[in-house]
Design an enzyme around this catalytic site. Structure first.
Site, PDB file in Angstrom:
ATOM      1  N   ILE A  62       0.848  -1.204   0.000  1.00 29.35           N
ATOM      2  CA  ILE A  62       0.000   0.000   0.000  1.00 29.35           C
ATOM      3  C   ILE A  62       0.881   1.250   0.000  1.00 29.35           C
ATOM      4  O   ILE A  62       1.743   1.394   0.873  1.00 29.35           O
ATOM      5  CB  ILE A  62      -0.897   0.066   1.262  1.00 29.35           C
ATOM      6  CG1 ILE A  62      -1.621  -1.261   1.482  1.00 29.35           C
ATOM      7  CG2 ILE A  62      -1.876   1.217   1.182  1.00 29.35           C
ATOM      8  CD1 ILE A  62      -2.351  -1.330   2.822  1.00 29.35           C
ATOM      9  N   GLY A  68       4.363 -16.566   5.033  1.00 26.22           N
ATOM     10  CA  GLY A  68       5.447 -15.573   4.916  1.00 26.22           C
ATOM     11  C   GLY A  68       5.057 -14.195   5.432  1.00 26.22           C
ATOM     12  O   GLY A  68       5.724 -13.214   5.130  1.00 26.22           O
ATOM     13  N   GLU A  96       6.965 -11.888  11.144  1.00 25.68           N
ATOM     14  CA  GLU A  96       8.365 -11.498  11.306  1.00 25.68           C
ATOM     15  C   GLU A  96       9.168 -12.725  11.738  1.00 25.68           C
ATOM     16  O   GLU A  96       8.602 -13.712  12.215  1.00 25.68           O
ATOM     17  CB  GLU A  96       8.485 -10.412  12.376  1.00 25.68           C
ATOM     18  CG  GLU A  96       7.813  -9.110  12.017  1.00 25.68           C
ATOM     19  CD  GLU A  96       8.352  -8.496  10.737  1.00 25.68           C
ATOM     20  OE1 GLU A  96       9.558  -8.235  10.635  1.00 25.68           O
ATOM     21  OE2 GLU A  96       7.552  -8.285   9.808  1.00 25.68           O
ATOM     22  N   ASP A 150       5.793  -4.717  15.931  1.00 24.28           N
ATOM     23  CA  ASP A 150       5.852  -4.367  14.499  1.00 24.28           C
ATOM     24  C   ASP A 150       4.904  -3.194  14.199  1.00 24.28           C
ATOM     25  O   ASP A 150       5.272  -2.241  13.511  1.00 24.28           O
ATOM     26  CB  ASP A 150       5.466  -5.621  13.693  1.00 24.28           C
ATOM     27  CG  ASP A 150       5.398  -5.374  12.207  1.00 24.28           C
ATOM     28  OD1 ASP A 150       6.451  -5.357  11.563  1.00 24.28           O
ATOM     29  OD2 ASP A 150       4.276  -5.197  11.691  1.00 24.28           O
ATOM     30  N   LYS A 163       5.701   0.703  12.883  1.00 22.03           N
ATOM     31  CA  LYS A 163       5.064   1.305  11.711  1.00 22.03           C
ATOM     32  C   LYS A 163       4.331   2.591  12.097  1.00 22.03           C
ATOM     33  O   LYS A 163       4.361   3.581  11.354  1.00 22.03           O
ATOM     34  CB  LYS A 163       4.098   0.299  11.074  1.00 22.03           C
ATOM     35  CG  LYS A 163       4.826  -0.880  10.444  1.00 22.03           C
ATOM     36  CD  LYS A 163       3.865  -2.007  10.093  1.00 22.03           C
ATOM     37  CE  LYS A 163       4.546  -3.151   9.381  1.00 22.03           C
ATOM     38  NZ  LYS A 163       3.691  -4.343   9.258  1.00 22.03           N
ATOM     39  N   GLY A 173       3.614 -10.074   2.559  1.00 18.72           N
ATOM     40  CA  GLY A 173       3.697 -11.090   1.503  1.00 18.72           C
ATOM     41  C   GLY A 173       4.694 -10.661   0.445  1.00 18.72           C
ATOM     42  O   GLY A 173       4.982  -9.464   0.287  1.00 18.72           O
TER      43      GLY A 173
HETATM   44  P1  NAP Z   1      13.342 -13.282   5.495  1.00 16.86           P
HETATM   45  O1  NAP Z   1      12.473 -14.087   4.612  1.00 16.86           O
HETATM   46  O2  NAP Z   1      13.738 -13.836   6.825  1.00 16.86           O
HETATM   47  O3  NAP Z   1      14.699 -12.991   4.661  1.00 16.86           O
HETATM   48  C1  NAP Z   1      15.810 -12.369   5.226  1.00 16.86           C
HETATM   49  C2  NAP Z   1      16.978 -12.500   4.231  1.00 16.86           C
HETATM   50  O4  NAP Z   1      18.085 -11.767   4.718  1.00 16.86           O
HETATM   51  C3  NAP Z   1      17.463 -13.933   4.028  1.00 16.86           C
HETATM   52  O5  NAP Z   1      17.829 -14.122   2.688  1.00 16.86           O
HETATM   53  C4  NAP Z   1      18.696 -14.015   4.935  1.00 16.86           C
HETATM   54  O6  NAP Z   1      19.683 -14.915   4.437  1.00 16.86           O
HETATM   55  C5  NAP Z   1      19.234 -12.607   4.837  1.00 16.86           C
HETATM   56  N1  NAP Z   1      19.917 -12.191   6.051  1.00 16.86           N
HETATM   57  C6  NAP Z   1      19.389 -11.965   7.256  1.00 16.86           C
HETATM   58  N2  NAP Z   1      20.335 -11.577   8.134  1.00 16.86           N
HETATM   59  C7  NAP Z   1      21.503 -11.575   7.449  1.00 16.86           C
HETATM   60  C8  NAP Z   1      22.856 -11.272   7.791  1.00 16.86           C
HETATM   61  N3  NAP Z   1      23.200 -10.902   9.021  1.00 16.86           N
HETATM   62  N4  NAP Z   1      23.805 -11.361   6.813  1.00 16.86           N
HETATM   63  C9  NAP Z   1      23.453 -11.731   5.561  1.00 16.86           C
HETATM   64  N5  NAP Z   1      22.198 -12.026   5.167  1.00 16.86           N
HETATM   65  C10 NAP Z   1      21.245 -11.954   6.105  1.00 16.86           C
HETATM   66  O7  NAP Z   1      12.748 -11.841   5.761  1.00 16.86           O
HETATM   67  P2  NAP Z   1      11.641 -11.075   4.894  1.00 16.86           P
HETATM   68  O8  NAP Z   1      10.298 -11.539   5.301  1.00 16.86           O
HETATM   69  O9  NAP Z   1      12.027 -11.095   3.476  1.00 16.86           O
HETATM   70  O10 NAP Z   1      11.772  -9.595   5.496  1.00 16.86           O
HETATM   71  C11 NAP Z   1      12.836  -8.754   5.122  1.00 16.86           C
HETATM   72  C12 NAP Z   1      12.544  -7.340   5.598  1.00 16.86           C
HETATM   73  O11 NAP Z   1      11.360  -6.868   4.981  1.00 16.86           O
HETATM   74  C13 NAP Z   1      12.308  -7.179   7.106  1.00 16.86           C
HETATM   75  O12 NAP Z   1      12.791  -5.918   7.516  1.00 16.86           O
HETATM   76  C14 NAP Z   1      10.795  -7.217   7.212  1.00 16.86           C
HETATM   77  O13 NAP Z   1      10.310  -6.575   8.367  1.00 16.86           O
HETATM   78  C15 NAP Z   1      10.428  -6.445   5.968  1.00 16.86           C
HETATM   79  N6  NAP Z   1       9.081  -6.703   5.451  1.00 16.86           N
HETATM   80  C16 NAP Z   1       8.651  -7.973   5.273  1.00 16.86           C
HETATM   81  C17 NAP Z   1       7.380  -8.201   4.736  1.00 16.86           C
HETATM   82  C18 NAP Z   1       6.862  -9.589   4.518  1.00 16.86           C
HETATM   83  O14 NAP Z   1       5.705  -9.726   4.128  1.00 16.86           O
HETATM   84  N7  NAP Z   1       7.652 -10.634   4.739  1.00 16.86           N
HETATM   85  C19 NAP Z   1       6.579  -7.111   4.404  1.00 16.86           C
HETATM   86  C20 NAP Z   1       7.050  -5.797   4.593  1.00 16.86           C
HETATM   87  C21 NAP Z   1       8.313  -5.615   5.119  1.00 16.86           C
HETATM   88  P3  NAP Z   1      19.413 -16.508   4.333  1.00 16.86           P
HETATM   89  O15 NAP Z   1      18.382 -16.648   3.237  1.00 16.86           O
HETATM   90  O16 NAP Z   1      20.724 -17.063   3.958  1.00 16.86           O
HETATM   91  O17 NAP Z   1      18.893 -16.921   5.670  1.00 16.86           O
HETATM   92  N1  HSE Z   2       5.032  -9.138   9.845  1.00 16.95           N
HETATM   93  C1  HSE Z   2       4.513  -8.032   9.126  1.00 16.95           C
HETATM   94  C2  HSE Z   2       2.989  -8.131   9.112  1.00 16.95           C
HETATM   95  C3  HSE Z   2       5.045  -8.048   7.719  1.00 16.95           C
HETATM   96  O1  HSE Z   2       2.458  -9.185   9.477  1.00 16.95           O
HETATM   97  O2  HSE Z   2       2.329  -7.153   8.783  1.00 16.95           O
HETATM   98  C4  HSE Z   2       4.734  -6.795   6.965  1.00 16.95           C
HETATM   99  O3  HSE Z   2       5.375  -5.697   7.498  1.00 16.95           O
END
Ligand code: NAP
Ligand code: HSE
Length: 419
Positions: free
Chosen positions: A126, A177, A180, A191, A195, A292
């Site tokens: 969004i 997915g 957090e 979280d 925000k 997602g």
């Molecule tokens: P995730 O699936 O856990 O992926 C994290 C990635 O970062 C993995 O590839 C991991 O490596 C790598 N990583 C983590 N720590 C590291 C380190 N110290 N050195 C090198 N690589 C490292 O997390 P995600 O869900 O994609 O979320 C990423 C960010 O986006 C977070 O800040 C989260 O709050 C934000 N976010 C997520 C969503 C969502 O829907 N998931 C939505 C909005 C914002 P490996 O693969 O080797 O473990």
């Molecule tokens: N864990 C967060 C949520 C991911 O559920 O909204 C998106 O920021």
């Protein structure tokens, strides 16, 4: 930096939409490296692009934009700082870093003649950050009411509509997915508080830190609360509220009873919604998928395209984030709202009168009462009270006094009520 749920999605979008993205910029965006922790995991990218060394990215002069989607405060914050110091543009989805350090990072970016964009940090797909940084600038923002955590909204929806238990709804959100890395960040409202701190800082042009946000999670809600909410014409949402009032800005995240006919009450599943009240715009509602891989990649890739356009056509100067003088924050004790109370009491004469006296002595007026016999043998009953507007500090005092009444077995829950 990061090739998980979000990073993997971003890599795919950059590959699959390469031509369309090139047309928007006039030059292609080339993904040069992806930082990961474990090289051996199967990936959406060819292995020769993977690295476990941040310096491969930070010291590469061919890298113009660093995309941080690793999550967590450290080492992500250090990498972002190093990238900006090195004159690289940054895109991040990291709400923790932006909530705690956003104004400093934006100032550092300005000082170095670059920029940091963070659209994905709030509300997934969004658009929210850009509207606040551009489109609302002529307004005084009176309030923000937001459902900004997909995981908790998914869990609350399952509990309310299907009677699903908390643990299985959470495990489903994790599989999809949404959650957090540490799901207590979602469940305990951390979280959402990050925000809200980001949005409130933008909306009120004053510094709101995560620790300024009054925060309560959803783990104390039970099936009984959902049943009573429905009976009373409400639904329960984890609401993030920011309001500009005469005495200062009020920022809070907590479960909230919302009348079933309010738009926000109808926001279900992983969907997020943010209602903004500007003095010129009136109410504006943003609604969409707040988590997602694909929705979040949409925001990250749009930030990359915007920065690449700045690189290609010349950078835009950003307005200052914070205005002087800072606005004070209103203490939670001074909040005036309505309350839902649920308590377990001895089913004996005079109990209700004692409870009513405690509330009355604290200037809290009762709007409605439900009493249900729950255990005939033990002669206990459950009392549910809805109050009129009351002062938070008076309610906290009354809760403590009620818990001390010998015939009150337990004050099982209290939830603030909107509307
Ligand atoms: P995730 O699936 O856990 O992926 C994290 C990635 O970062 C993995 O590839 C991991 O490596 C790598 N990583 C983590 N720590 C590291 C380190 N110290 N050195 C090198 N690589 C490292 O997390 P995600 O869900 O994609 O979320 C990423 C960010 O986006 C977070 O800040 C989260 O709050 C934000 N976010 C997520 C969503 C969502 O829907 N998931 C939505 C909005 C914002 P490996 O693969 O080797 O473990
Ligand atoms: N864990 C967060 C949520 C991911 O559920 O909204 C998106 O920021």
């Amino acid at each position: 930096m990061g090739l998980g749920v979000v990073g993997g999605g971003v890599a795919q979008v950059l590959r699959e939409r390469r031509e369309a993205i090139t047309a928007l910029i006039g030059t292609p965006v080339v993904l040069r490296h992806a930082l990961v922790r474990h090289r051996e995991k199967p990936r959406v990218l060819s292995p020769d692009l993977l690295t476990t060394q941040p310096k491969d990215i930070l010291y590469d002069p061919q890298v113009h934009i660093v995309v941080e989607v690793m999550g967590g405060e450290l080492p992500a914050l250090n990498y972002i700082r190093q990238a900006l110091e090195a004159g690289k543009y940054v895109v991040t989805a990291n709400k923790e870093v932006m909530a705690k350090h956003g104004p400093e990072l934006l100032a550092l970016a300005r000082e170095r003649g670059v920029d940091i964009r963070y659209e994905a940090s709030v509300g997934g797909g969004i658009p929210l950050i850009t509207p606040f940084r551009q489109d609302f600038l002529a307004n005084h923002i009176a309030a923000i009411y937001a459902i900004i955590n997909g995981t908790t909204n998914f869990i609350l929806t399952r509990m309310a509509q299907e009677g699903q238990d908390f643990a299985s709804a959470l495990s489903q959100a994790q599989k999809l997915g949404y959650a957090e890395a540490d799901p207590s960040n979602d469940i305990e409202g951390i979280d959402a508080a990050y925000k809200l701190a980001i949005l409130a800082t933008l909306a009120f042009h004053t510094r709101v830190r995560p620790q300024d946000v009054h925060r309560e999670g959803i783990s104390h809600l039970s099936a009984r609360d959902f049943r009573y909410a429905r009976e009373l014409g409400y639904t329960i949402k984890l609401l993030a509220i920011g309001r500009a009032e005469e005495e200062g800005v009020q920022v809070r995240v907590h479960p909230t009873f919302l009348p079933q006919d309010r738009l926000l009450a109808k926001v279900d599943g992983v969907f997020n919604a943010v209602q903004v009240e500007g003095d010129l715009t009136g109410p504006v509602l943003f609604y969409g998928q707040g988590a997602g891989s694909q929705p979040t990649s949409s925001a990250v890739v749009a930030d990359i395209i915007n920065l690449a356009q700045d690189l290609a056509f010349g950078p835009r100067r950003r307005p200052p984030l914070l205005l002087e003088p800072p606005i004070p924050l209103k203490p939670m004790a001074q909040l005036r709202t309505r309350y839902y109370l649920r308590m377990s009491v001895a089913d004996r004469p005079g109990v209700l009168a004692q409870i009513a006296r405690v509330l009355g002595d604290n200037q809290i007026s009762i709007a409605s009462v439900i009493q249900k016999e729950v255990d005939e043998a033990a002669q206990t009953a459950e009392i549910v009270i809805m109050t009129h507007l009351a002062l938070e500090e008076a309610m906290q005092r009354a809760l403590a006094e009620m818990a001390r009444l010998p015939k009150v077995a337990e004050v099982s829950n209290f939830v603030r009520v909107e509307g």
